[in-house]
Every structure is written in structure tokens, then in C-alpha cells.
Motif scaffolding. Sequence first.
Motif, mmCIF file in Angstrom:
data_model
loop_
_atom_site.group_PDB
_atom_site.id
_atom_site.type_symbol
_atom_site.label_atom_id
_atom_site.label_comp_id
_atom_site.label_asym_id
_atom_site.label_seq_id
_atom_site.Cartn_x
_atom_site.Cartn_y
_atom_site.Cartn_z
ATOM 1 N N ILE A 127 -9.883 5.946 9.121
ATOM 2 C CA ILE A 127 -9.372 4.799 8.373
ATOM 3 C C ILE A 127 -9.853 3.582 9.152
ATOM 4 C CG2 ILE A 127 -7.320 3.551 7.614
ATOM 5 C CD1 ILE A 127 -5.873 6.276 7.525
ATOM 6 N N ASP A 128 -10.716 2.817 8.541
ATOM 7 C CA ASP A 128 -11.319 1.666 9.213
ATOM 8 C C ASP A 128 -10.832 0.363 8.580
ATOM 9 O OD1 ASP A 128 -12.924 2.623 6.927
ATOM 10 O OD2 ASP A 128 -14.180 0.893 7.383
ATOM 11 N N ARG A 129 -10.683 -0.640 9.428
ATOM 12 C CA ARG A 129 -10.180 -1.941 8.984
ATOM 13 C C ARG A 129 -11.014 -2.547 7.855
ATOM 14 N NH1 ARG A 129 -6.484 -3.706 11.649
ATOM 15 N NH2 ARG A 129 -7.159 -2.788 13.604
ATOM 16 N N PRO A 130 -12.357 -2.562 7.934
ATOM 17 C CA PRO A 130 -13.130 -3.123 6.812
ATOM 18 C C PRO A 130 -12.892 -2.362 5.505
ATOM 19 C CG PRO A 130 -14.523 -2.941 8.765
ATOM 20 C CD PRO A 130 -13.232 -2.231 9.079
ATOM 21 N N GLY A 131 -12.745 -1.057 5.594
ATOM 22 C CA GLY A 131 -12.480 -0.270 4.392
ATOM 23 C C GLY A 131 -11.126 -0.590 3.791
ATOM 24 N N VAL A 132 -10.102 -0.742 4.646
ATOM 25 C CA VAL A 132 -8.761 -1.077 4.151
ATOM 26 C C VAL A 132 -8.755 -2.495 3.577
ATOM 27 C CG1 VAL A 132 -6.309 -1.255 4.726
ATOM 28 C CG2 VAL A 132 -7.683 0.532 5.779
ATOM 29 N N ASP A 133 -9.466 -3.423 4.247
ATOM 30 C CA ASP A 133 -9.585 -4.786 3.703
ATOM 31 C C ASP A 133 -10.139 -4.747 2.278
ATOM 32 O OD1 ASP A 133 -8.705 -5.947 6.097
ATOM 33 O OD2 ASP A 133 -10.737 -6.441 6.794
ATOM 34 N N GLY A 158 0.839 -1.183 0.000
ATOM 35 C CA GLY A 158 0.000 0.000 0.000
ATOM 36 C C GLY A 158 0.878 1.238 0.000
ATOM 37 N N VAL A 159 0.296 2.357 -0.402
ATOM 38 C CA VAL A 159 1.007 3.619 -0.486
ATOM 39 C C VAL A 159 0.329 4.615 0.454
ATOM 40 C CG1 VAL A 159 1.668 5.553 -1.988
ATOM 41 C CG2 VAL A 159 1.619 3.218 -2.904
ATOM 42 N N ILE A 160 1.144 5.340 1.207
ATOM 43 C CA ILE A 160 0.650 6.436 2.025
ATOM 44 C C ILE A 160 1.229 7.721 1.446
ATOM 45 C CG2 ILE A 160 0.598 7.493 4.313
ATOM 46 C CD1 ILE A 160 1.188 4.626 5.442
ATOM 47 N N PHE A 202 -7.579 -3.338 -0.240
ATOM 48 C CA PHE A 202 -6.549 -4.307 -0.623
ATOM 49 C C PHE A 202 -7.129 -5.400 -1.518
ATOM 50 C CE2 PHE A 202 -3.644 -2.824 2.808
ATOM 51 C CZ PHE A 202 -2.509 -2.697 2.030
ATOM 52 N N ALA A 203 -8.370 -5.781 -1.289
ATOM 53 C CA ALA A 203 -8.998 -6.792 -2.146
ATOM 54 C C ALA A 203 -9.126 -6.276 -3.576
ATOM 55 C CB ALA A 203 -10.370 -7.170 -1.587
ATOM 56 N N ALA A 204 -9.240 -4.952 -3.736
ATOM 57 C CA ALA A 204 -9.412 -4.356 -5.060
ATOM 58 C C ALA A 204 -8.084 -4.023 -5.737
ATOM 59 C CB ALA A 204 -10.257 -3.095 -4.947
ATOM 60 N N GLY A 205 -6.983 -3.958 -4.982
ATOM 61 C CA GLY A 205 -5.705 -3.595 -5.595
ATOM 62 C C GLY A 205 -4.726 -3.025 -4.601
ATOM 63 N N TYR A 224 -3.783 0.743 -8.717
ATOM 64 C CA TYR A 224 -3.679 1.790 -7.693
ATOM 65 C C TYR A 224 -5.018 2.501 -7.592
ATOM 66 C CZ TYR A 224 1.466 1.513 -7.889
ATOM 67 O OH TYR A 224 2.776 1.100 -7.834
ATOM 68 N N ALA A 225 -5.516 2.664 -6.375
ATOM 69 C CA ALA A 225 -6.771 3.378 -6.185
ATOM 70 C C ALA A 225 -6.745 4.111 -4.850
ATOM 71 C CB ALA A 225 -7.949 2.418 -6.220
ATOM 72 N N GLN A 226 -7.268 5.326 -4.861
ATOM 73 C CA GLN A 226 -7.319 6.098 -3.627
ATOM 74 C C GLN A 226 -8.198 5.386 -2.616
ATOM 75 O OE1 GLN A 226 -8.339 10.249 -3.976
ATOM 76 N NE2 GLN A 226 -8.778 10.438 -1.797
ATOM 77 N N PHE A 227 -7.698 5.278 -1.395
ATOM 78 C CA PHE A 227 -8.499 4.747 -0.298
ATOM 79 C C PHE A 227 -9.503 5.815 0.103
ATOM 80 C CE2 PHE A 227 -9.255 4.499 4.313
ATOM 81 C CZ PHE A 227 -9.957 3.298 4.324
ATOM 82 N N ALA A 228 -10.755 5.458 0.102
ATOM 83 C CA ALA A 228 -11.820 6.389 0.483
ATOM 84 C C ALA A 228 -12.032 6.285 1.997
ATOM 85 C CB ALA A 228 -13.103 6.062 -0.268
ATOM 86 N N ARG A 229 -11.522 7.283 2.713
ATOM 87 C CA ARG A 229 -11.718 7.300 4.158
ATOM 88 C C ARG A 229 -13.193 7.530 4.475
ATOM 89 N NH1 ARG A 229 -7.878 11.614 6.532
ATOM 90 N NH2 ARG A 229 -8.098 12.499 4.462
ATOM 91 N N LEU A 230 -13.603 7.056 5.628
ATOM 92 C CA LEU A 230 -14.947 7.308 6.118
ATOM 93 C C LEU A 230 -14.973 8.749 6.635
ATOM 94 C CD1 LEU A 230 -17.739 6.094 6.815
ATOM 95 C CD2 LEU A 230 -16.805 5.536 9.063
#
Length: 189
Positions: free
Chosen positions: A77-83, A6-8, A86-89, A31-37
Motif C-alpha cells: 500500500i503506497d502513499r501515491p496510490g492511496v492519494d 475509506g473502507v478497509i 482518494f482523488a477518484a472516490g 466506491y472502488a477497490q484500492f489496487a495494491r502494488l
Amino acid sequence: MNPKQGVILYGPPASGKDTVTTALSDLDPTYAQFARLKVGSGKAVGYRMGTAQQLHQLEVAGEVVYANSRYGNTYAIDRPGVDAAFAAGVPVVHLGQVDGIRALVSGYPADWSAVLLRCPREVTEQRSAGRGDSDTVARLAAWDATREDLDAHPDMAWDLAIDTTEASPQDAARLIDQLLARRAGAATA
């Protein structure tokens, strides 16, 4: 087995996090932006809008890796969202706090690459005004807070630092992609 990568992207407002993320996605669609809650109001693009009750339920379940408040909103940043990311890329997480980076790296096992994006304060002001932000003053205060945060954490180790006034978004994306390729190669060696 290669660990998940992952990239920060860390940097002040208008340092290029969105633009570099777009260039990364153009280079490689994994690569896809993580959508924070986000709990609050304002810009919804790039976020998963939620309620205070949803955030509380995640907190009670121990599923919040990191949360912060800025601009009158709460971002998590929530664990289900990060899971799911990562499942998507390869998730690209945008942060403006060193404590957030440390919480993510220690709270969610993966091979995280921390990239510092820099630009001068006056560039943040110009970019913010140029894109029509109605809260440029708040973004400049956030730029100041990011600078103070960096100064308060001189021990923070960056995998890559990029001045976005000198490197194009495409060059920045290539540098980040090359960094991840090197790290993946080192993990398999």
C-alpha cells in the motif's frame, strides 16, 4: 470539512472482499477497490503490477505505508496510490493482516472504517474450489493465518463485522454504506 473516508475490508481468502467491493461499487460508483502494488506473478486483476525496483524506490522515498508477502509475492500500500484512490472516490482496501490495518490507519490520515468479513474455513475451501483457484491449499493456510492474526489481536476494534455466509453481498454493501453515512454525519455534527 469532512475528512476523506475509506473502507478497509479485512478477512481471510474467499470471505467476500471482492464480492462485497463489487456490491459497494454497484450501490455507489464512488466506491472502488484500492489496487495494491504487487511485485511477483499470478493474478494481476485488482493489482498494479510492479517491479522490485519500483517497490524499492517507494520504500527509499518513505512512500510505502504497508507491505506484506504472501503466495510468493509482495503486496504494498503506497502513499501515491492511496492519494490517487482518494482523488477518484472512496477507496476500499483489502487486507488480511491486523498490522496492515494499523499501519494504514496510523500512516495515512483519513476516516478509515475497518470492516471484518468472516466465513468458516470450509466455506473458504468451497468458494476457492468453486472459483477455480489452483492454490486452494495456500488459501486455506492463509485462512489459518488470518484466524491466528485475529486471535493475536483481541483488542482490535471493528467498526462493523459481517458473516458473509449470512449476509448477501448487497446487504453487506448497504451496511457499510450506512456506516460511512453515520460517520460522515457525526463528523459534521
